[in-house]
Write a protein that holds these residues in place. Structure first.
Motif, PDB file in Angstrom:
ATOM      1  N   GLN A   1       0.840  -1.196   0.000  1.00  0.00           N
ATOM      2  CA  GLN A   1       0.000   0.000   0.000  1.00  0.00           C
ATOM      3  C   GLN A   1       0.876   1.247   0.000  1.00  0.00           C
ATOM      4  OE1 GLN A   1      -2.980   0.101   3.015  1.00  0.00           O
ATOM      5  NE2 GLN A   1      -3.773   2.073   2.327  1.00  0.00           N
ATOM      6  N   THR A   2       0.461   2.235  -0.767  1.00  0.00           N
ATOM      7  CA  THR A   2       1.142   3.527  -0.717  1.00  0.00           C
ATOM      8  C   THR A   2       0.058   4.576  -0.496  1.00  0.00           C
ATOM      9  OG1 THR A   2       0.937   4.116  -3.042  1.00  0.00           O
ATOM     10  CG2 THR A   2       2.789   2.682  -2.452  1.00  0.00           C
ATOM     11  N   GLU A   3       0.454   5.804  -0.488  1.00  0.00           N
ATOM     12  CA  GLU A   3      -0.504   6.873  -0.220  1.00  0.00           C
ATOM     13  C   GLU A   3      -1.711   6.793  -1.144  1.00  0.00           C
ATOM     14  OE1 GLU A   3      -0.518  11.703  -0.035  1.00  0.00           O
ATOM     15  OE2 GLU A   3       1.383  10.664  -0.304  1.00  0.00           O
ATOM     16  N   ASN A   4      -1.453   6.464  -2.408  1.00  0.00           N
ATOM     17  CA  ASN A   4      -2.542   6.494  -3.393  1.00  0.00           C
ATOM     18  C   ASN A   4      -2.919   5.147  -3.987  1.00  0.00           C
ATOM     19  OD1 ASN A   4      -3.087   9.368  -3.518  1.00  0.00           O
ATOM     20  ND2 ASN A   4      -1.005   9.524  -4.308  1.00  0.00           N
ATOM     21  N   THR A   5      -2.237   4.083  -3.583  1.00  0.00           N
ATOM     22  CA  THR A   5      -2.560   2.792  -4.178  1.00  0.00           C
ATOM     23  C   THR A   5      -2.890   1.771  -3.088  1.00  0.00           C
ATOM     24  OG1 THR A   5      -0.262   2.049  -4.144  1.00  0.00           O
ATOM     25  CG2 THR A   5      -1.013   3.136  -6.138  1.00  0.00           C
ATOM     26  N   PRO A   6      -3.975   1.008  -3.273  1.00  0.00           N
ATOM     27  CA  PRO A   6      -4.276  -0.057  -2.319  1.00  0.00           C
ATOM     28  C   PRO A   6      -3.299  -1.217  -2.475  1.00  0.00           C
ATOM     29  CG  PRO A   6      -5.922  -0.002  -4.077  1.00  0.00           C
ATOM     30  CD  PRO A   6      -4.970   1.129  -4.339  1.00  0.00           C
ATOM     31  N   ALA A   7      -3.067  -1.934  -1.392  1.00  0.00           N
ATOM     32  CA  ALA A   7      -2.205  -3.113  -1.450  1.00  0.00           C
ATOM     33  C   ALA A   7      -2.932  -4.237  -2.166  1.00  0.00           C
ATOM     34  CB  ALA A   7      -1.841  -3.546  -0.041  1.00  0.00           C
ATOM     35  N   PHE A   8      -2.183  -5.164  -2.755  1.00  0.00           N
ATOM     36  CA  PHE A   8      -2.803  -6.367  -3.315  1.00  0.00           C
ATOM     37  C   PHE A   8      -1.828  -7.522  -3.175  1.00  0.00           C
ATOM     38  CE2 PHE A   8      -0.311  -6.845  -7.158  1.00  0.00           C
ATOM     39  CZ  PHE A   8       0.123  -5.553  -7.427  1.00  0.00           C
ATOM     40  N   SER A   9      -2.373  -8.711  -3.222  1.00  0.00           N
ATOM     41  CA  SER A   9      -1.565  -9.919  -3.168  1.00  0.00           C
ATOM     42  C   SER A   9      -2.387 -11.014  -3.820  1.00  0.00           C
ATOM     43  CB  SER A   9      -1.264 -10.282  -1.712  1.00  0.00           C
ATOM     44  OG  SER A   9      -0.490 -11.459  -1.675  1.00  0.00           O
ATOM     45  N   THR A  10      -1.852 -11.645  -4.840  1.00  0.00           N
ATOM     46  CA  THR A  10      -2.651 -12.650  -5.540  1.00  0.00           C
ATOM     47  C   THR A  10      -1.771 -13.664  -6.254  1.00  0.00           C
ATOM     48  OG1 THR A  10      -4.599 -12.927  -6.978  1.00  0.00           O
ATOM     49  CG2 THR A  10      -2.909 -11.399  -7.730  1.00  0.00           C
ATOM     50  N   HIS A  11      -2.412 -14.699  -6.731  1.00  0.00           N
ATOM     51  CA  HIS A  11      -1.758 -15.757  -7.493  1.00  0.00           C
ATOM     52  C   HIS A  11      -2.200 -15.639  -8.945  1.00  0.00           C
ATOM     53  CE1 HIS A  11      -0.202 -19.751  -8.441  1.00  0.00           C
ATOM     54  NE2 HIS A  11      -1.375 -20.041  -8.984  1.00  0.00           N
ATOM     55  N   CYS A  12      -1.251 -15.679  -9.856  1.00  0.00           N
ATOM     56  CA  CYS A  12      -1.558 -15.578 -11.276  1.00  0.00           C
ATOM     57  C   CYS A  12      -1.130 -16.865 -11.967  1.00  0.00           C
ATOM     58  CB  CYS A  12      -0.810 -14.413 -11.920  1.00  0.00           C
ATOM     59  SG  CYS A  12      -1.193 -12.804 -11.209  1.00  0.00           S
ATOM     60  N   GLU A  13      -1.939 -17.309 -12.885  1.00  0.00           N
ATOM     61  CA  GLU A  13      -1.638 -18.528 -13.631  1.00  0.00           C
ATOM     62  C   GLU A  13      -2.316 -18.416 -14.987  1.00  0.00           C
ATOM     63  OE1 GLU A  13      -2.021 -21.971 -11.205  1.00  0.00           O
ATOM     64  OE2 GLU A  13      -2.274 -23.308 -12.913  1.00  0.00           O
ATOM     65  N   GLY A  14      -1.597 -18.755 -16.040  1.00  0.00           N
ATOM     66  CA  GLY A  14      -2.196 -18.639 -17.368  1.00  0.00           C
ATOM     67  C   GLY A  14      -1.307 -19.251 -18.420  1.00  0.00           C
ATOM     68  N   THR A  15      -1.752 -19.123 -19.661  1.00  0.00           N
ATOM     69  CA  THR A  15      -1.025 -19.674 -20.804  1.00  0.00           C
ATOM     70  C   THR A  15      -0.505 -18.527 -21.652  1.00  0.00           C
ATOM     71  OG1 THR A  15      -2.593 -21.497 -20.779  1.00  0.00           O
ATOM     72  CG2 THR A  15      -1.268 -21.253 -22.760  1.00  0.00           C
ATOM     73  N   THR A  16       0.741 -18.627 -22.070  1.00  0.00           N
ATOM     74  CA  THR A  16       1.296 -17.599 -22.952  1.00  0.00           C
ATOM     75  C   THR A  16       0.578 -17.671 -24.298  1.00  0.00           C
ATOM     76  OG1 THR A  16       2.961 -19.111 -23.789  1.00  0.00           O
ATOM     77  CG2 THR A  16       3.563 -17.799 -21.871  1.00  0.00           C
ATOM     78  N   PRO A  17       0.497 -16.588 -25.051  1.00  0.00           N
ATOM     79  CA  PRO A  17       1.001 -15.254 -24.735  1.00  0.00           C
ATOM     80  C   PRO A  17      -0.099 -14.263 -24.347  1.00  0.00           C
ATOM     81  CG  PRO A  17       0.610 -15.399 -27.076  1.00  0.00           C
ATOM     82  CD  PRO A  17       0.067 -16.681 -26.453  1.00  0.00           C
ATOM     83  N   ASN A  18      -1.334 -14.731 -24.174  1.00  0.00           N
ATOM     84  CA  ASN A  18      -2.439 -13.785 -23.980  1.00  0.00           C
ATOM     85  C   ASN A  18      -2.597 -13.372 -22.524  1.00  0.00           C
ATOM     86  OD1 ASN A  18      -2.879 -14.040 -26.667  1.00  0.00           O
ATOM     87  ND2 ASN A  18      -4.790 -15.180 -26.521  1.00  0.00           N
ATOM     88  N   ALA A  19      -3.273 -12.257 -22.320  1.00  0.00           N
ATOM     89  CA  ALA A  19      -3.516 -11.745 -20.970  1.00  0.00           C
ATOM     90  C   ALA A  19      -4.558 -12.610 -20.257  1.00  0.00           C
ATOM     91  CB  ALA A  19      -4.004 -10.311 -21.053  1.00  0.00           C
ATOM     92  N   THR A  20      -4.327 -12.841 -18.971  1.00  0.00           N
ATOM     93  CA  THR A  20      -5.233 -13.658 -18.161  1.00  0.00           C
ATOM     94  C   THR A  20      -5.453 -12.973 -16.819  1.00  0.00           C
ATOM     95  OG1 THR A  20      -4.359 -15.657 -19.187  1.00  0.00           O
ATOM     96  CG2 THR A  20      -5.559 -15.951 -17.128  1.00  0.00           C
ATOM     97  N   VAL A  21      -6.685 -13.015 -16.363  1.00  0.00           N
ATOM     98  CA  VAL A  21      -7.017 -12.443 -15.061  1.00  0.00           C
ATOM     99  C   VAL A  21      -6.452 -13.344 -13.966  1.00  0.00           C
ATOM    100  CG1 VAL A  21      -8.987 -12.054 -13.532  1.00  0.00           C
ATOM    101  CG2 VAL A  21      -9.050 -11.235 -15.875  1.00  0.00           C
ATOM    102  N   CYS A  22      -5.898 -12.744 -12.903  1.00  0.00           N
ATOM    103  CA  CYS A  22      -5.357 -13.521 -11.791  1.00  0.00           C
ATOM    104  C   CYS A  22      -6.491 -13.876 -10.822  1.00  0.00           C
ATOM    105  CB  CYS A  22      -4.277 -12.711 -11.093  1.00  0.00           C
ATOM    106  SG  CYS A  22      -2.892 -12.318 -12.197  1.00  0.00           S
TER     107      CYS A  22
END
Ligand code: NAG
Ligand code: NAG
Ligand code: NAG
Ligand code: NAG
Ligand code: NAG
Length: 137
Positions: free
Chosen positions: A52-73
């Motif tokens: 977390q910073t003054e203007n950004t919320p903290a986050f923590s997550t696991h990401c998994e996907g197949t190259t090369p396209n974008a995937t939601v974590c």
């Protein structure tokens, strides 16, 4: 696994239209990086946290996907994209989106940040230096 698209990555172009950099962001830490390739494609996984910073919320997550396209974590407002960068290297791009209510305007202010890192197949962890924070009314 859900496929999605990145918002336009033209940070400078967006900045000229209606975004404004607000602060220098904190670096994001990725751990447990791994990628396995088979004839069907390459499946990557990693965990990522942003403090977390003054203007950004903290986050923590696991990401998994197949190259090369974008995937939601696992956290739906984190999106990952892994693209080949010359064996054994990969370019990992991550985007964080969030919104903050603006009660006086009865609206949501949307923010997003993204950044990328070049990572070797055998790395265990890496750091992403996200580009400046942008707010889009
Ligand atoms: C990565 O994240 C997953 C899911 O949040 C968690 O179960 C796992 O323990 C994490 N692994 C590491 C090495 O942090
Ligand atoms: C990646 O996205 C392209 C364009 O949307 C699509 O044609 C292709 O099938 C996708 N690949 C995978 C592995 O999902
Ligand atoms: C992979 O990355 C390493 C470390 O940045 C670099 O030294 C090497 O030249 C890269 N290899 C290729 C094929 O791009
Ligand atoms: C998105 O991620 C943040 C962490 O930055 C979390 O607090 C928030 O609830 C998530 N969801 C939305 C819709 O912003
Ligand atoms: C990753 O490597 C590519 C190609 O070598 C380079 O254009 C890009 O700037 C690098 N990105 C980062 C974040 O170092």
């Amino acid at each position: 696994m859900q496929l999605t698209t990145f918002l336009p990555l033209a940070l400078s172009a967006l900045g000229l239209v209606n975004g404004a950099p607000l602060e220098k962001p904190a670096n994001w830490k990725a751990t447990a990086w791994g990628i396995d390739c088979s004839p069907g494609g390459c499946i990557y996984r990693f965990n990522i946290t942003g403090a977390q910073t003054e203007n950004t919320p903290a986050f923590s997550t696991h990401c998994e996907g197949t190259t090369p396209n974008a995937t939601v974590c696992d956290l739906k407002n984190i999106t990952a994209m892994v693209q080949p960068a010359g064996t054994p290297n990969w370019t990992v791009t991550v985007q964080h989106r969030w919104s903050i209510p603006e009660p006086e305007y009865n609206s949501l202010q949307e923010y997003w940040q993204s950044g990328s890192a070049n990572v070797t197949e055998t790395a265990e962890s890496f750091t992403i230096v996200p580009a400046s924070l942008y707010g889009v009314a």
